[in-house]
Structures are given as structure tokens and as C-alpha cells.
Design an enzyme around this catalytic site. Structure first.
Site, short mmCIF file in Angstrom:
data_model
loop_
_atom_site.label_atom_id
_atom_site.label_comp_id
_atom_site.label_asym_id
_atom_site.label_seq_id
_atom_site.Cartn_x
_atom_site.Cartn_y
_atom_site.Cartn_z
N ARG B 61 34.84 -38.57 -8.46
CA ARG B 61 34.61 -39.11 -10.21
C ARG B 61 35.78 -39.30 -10.81
O ARG B 61 35.75 -39.79 -11.60
CB ARG B 61 33.07 -38.81 -10.63
CG ARG B 61 32.21 -39.48 -9.46
CD ARG B 61 31.13 -38.98 -9.56
NE ARG B 61 30.62 -37.71 -9.85
CZ ARG B 61 29.97 -37.09 -8.57
NH1 ARG B 61 29.56 -37.52 -7.82
NH2 ARG B 61 30.40 -35.58 -8.99
N GLU B 98 27.55 -20.52 -7.84
CA GLU B 98 26.88 -19.66 -7.61
C GLU B 98 26.71 -18.61 -6.32
O GLU B 98 26.38 -17.82 -6.82
CB GLU B 98 24.86 -20.46 -7.83
CG GLU B 98 24.18 -19.48 -8.17
CD GLU B 98 22.82 -20.45 -7.95
OE1 GLU B 98 21.89 -20.15 -8.62
OE2 GLU B 98 22.43 -22.21 -7.74
#
Lengths: 174, 174
Positions: B61, B98
Site C-alpha cells: 500500500r 509477535e
């Protein structure tokens, strides 16, 4: 900047992304301010009068041309992405690869009936991706007014998958 | 177009791309010609005097804003991509997720020593991707003159990963 100069910036990368493929690396065209601006100028000139409502750009190198083109033409940009990348409700279209299939998506509220669309991607190879993108646009009731590519690999005859629409490519590789 | 109007176009998508995440869908901003042009105008205004040599845009993006911005500023655009996507010789930088790590790449000839770079991505979350992109730019000897985002998730404190550079975001989500 001449077409030969722009064409000369594209470099062949052997065996990418896999053995036997000669990949057309367009990053030197993007890096050159003159070449990049010239490409956008050539592509946009054809649409200054029959202005599209939206530029539909195909992930992800298509975004790079589509965005500047939308900005130049003063219209919005709508992404077509690989399945699973768009967050909202989508419709999808698949096409055959050498082995298996690939699926592209567009947001189901991205276009309305009658919208005029300019479709853009960096490369026309077999035309599978462009064909799927056209089906997505037309499923939503919008109308393709032109299809633009930076590079066309003419020996793959990708235009057979885009039979009904005006197709332009800036650099044709025979 | 006011900042509130642009901000109001962004929609929250719950549980995308996975359970528990609220994804900021910016596609309505891209679709609006006025909002898209306004975003590019705000971002580019800061760099009209201290013009960058290159806009470095983060996949994918980031390409959408980076390309229009490079076109507006009259400079070239250089992509930073996920590992394995760039065809030529690359250098890479990794950052922690994570679970596991992610690796970004830039072409090793994309920038030269002393080049002035404007870095752009759509979203500042934890700042891991931007931090890796900055390391790539600086490894090549280029200099970051600014970092631009459309949306900043301030509660994730991503600016801690970009401590030495001017950071701007158009829409801040607390």
C-alpha cells in the site's frame, strides 16, 4: 526522453522468479525521475478527454503506475489484489496458471454501474491477470475504456485474453 | 477536504487479517479523487523545498502513496519489498513479529551515498517495517529526510522504532 532510452533501462534477470524465466526488471524505470514521469505522461495523455472515473490497478507493481496516473488524471484509484488481501467484502475471479489457478479480488462496493474504468498493470504476459481484472470490473457493472501496460511480452499473445478492449503498451518485447 | 472528512472515509474491519485485529481499511480514501489528491498534497507540501532524490515506498500500500508523491515531487521511486520479491541483487533487514520475524529487501544499487530519501508507508503500527526500511536506506549510505504515513496507530507507540527522523502522519488513531 525517447522510448529507446526508457526501454534500455529495463533489465533482464535470468531465472527469476524460477528457472527458465527471463524477468523484466522495471525498477530502473521507476528510479529515473525522467523515465517515470514520461511513462505517466504517455499513459495519461490518452485519457485526458475521455476521463475515467477510476483507475483500477493490479497488485502490486500496477499500483506504482496506477497511483501516479490517478493523481495525474484527478480520479480515484481502486485496487485489484490477490485473494485474501482485501479486508472488506469482495468478489473474485480466477484464471489458469501453468500449474493450478490464481484468484484475484476486488471490493464489491469499489465500482458502480456505468463507472468508466482505466485498467493498469506493469506487464502483459499471458493476459490471465488482466482478463480476471476485466471480469471483476464488468461484474460490478463498470465499463473498461482502456487497458494500459508498461511492457508487453508479445510472444505470449496476451491480447487474446483482452479481445474487446483498447490495449496499449509502451514497450513491446518481441 | 477537511481532515475529519478524510478520516471518516477510513473504515474499521474487525478480525482482519486475523481474530482480534481491527484493520484500518483505507481503500475508500483511495477511491475518492478529492481525498486522494488532498493526501498527496499534504504529504508533498513538506518536501517542495528540501526535495528528496527518491521516494522509498514500502510494499504494497506504500506504493500507492509513494508513486503519486514521487510524480508530484518530480523524483524517482524505489521499492522496499518482502524478501524474495525483488529480482536483482538485494540487501535485507529483519524485524520481530509477535511470532517469528519478517524480512524486507531493497535492491543493492537502488540508492547511492548521500541520496536524500523520503520514506513512505500507509500505516504506522509497531514501526517494525519502517525501522527495517530505514536500516536498508542507511546501509546504502543514503539519508532519510522524512518519514510519512497516512495513518498512525498511536497506542502502539511505533515512533519508538523511528527515533532519529522527522515522522508525520496525517491521521492519528489514539
Amino acid at each position: 526522453m525517447s522510448m529507446e532510452t526508457i526501454s534500455g533501462l529495463i533489465r533482464d534477470i535470468k531465472d527469476f522468479p524460477k528457472q527458465g524465466i527471463v524477468f523484466k526488471d522495471i525498477t530502473p524505470v521507476l528510479k529515473s525521475p525522467e523515465a517515470f514521469a514520461e511513462v505517466i505522461e504517455i499513459m495519461s495523455t490518452r485519457y485526458l478527454k475521455a476521463k475515467p472515473d477510476y483507475v483500477v490497478a493490479v497488485e502490486s507493481r500496477g499500483f506504482i503506475f496506477g497511483s501516479a496516473l490517478a493523481y495525474r488524471l484527478g480520479c480515484g484509484i481502486v485496487p485489484v489484489r490477490k485473494k485474501g488481501k482485501l479486508p472488506y467484502q469482495t468478489i473474485e475471479a480466477s484464471y489458469d496458471l501453468e500449474y493450478g489457478t490464481a484468484t484475484m479480488e476486488i471490493h464489491s462496493d469499489a465500482l458502480q454501474k456505468g463507472d468508466k474504468v482505466l485498467l493498469i498493470d506493469d506487464l502483459l504476459a499471458t493476459g490471465g491477470t488482466a482478463g480476471a481484472a476485466i471480469r471483476l470490473v464488468e461484474k460490478l457493472g463498470a465499463r473498461i475504456i482502456g487497458v494500459e501496460f508498461l511492457v508487453e511480452l508479445a510472444f505470449l499473445n496476451g491480447r487474446k485474453n483482452i479481445p474487446k478492449h483498447p490495449v496499449n503498451s509502451i514497450i513491446v518485447v518481441d
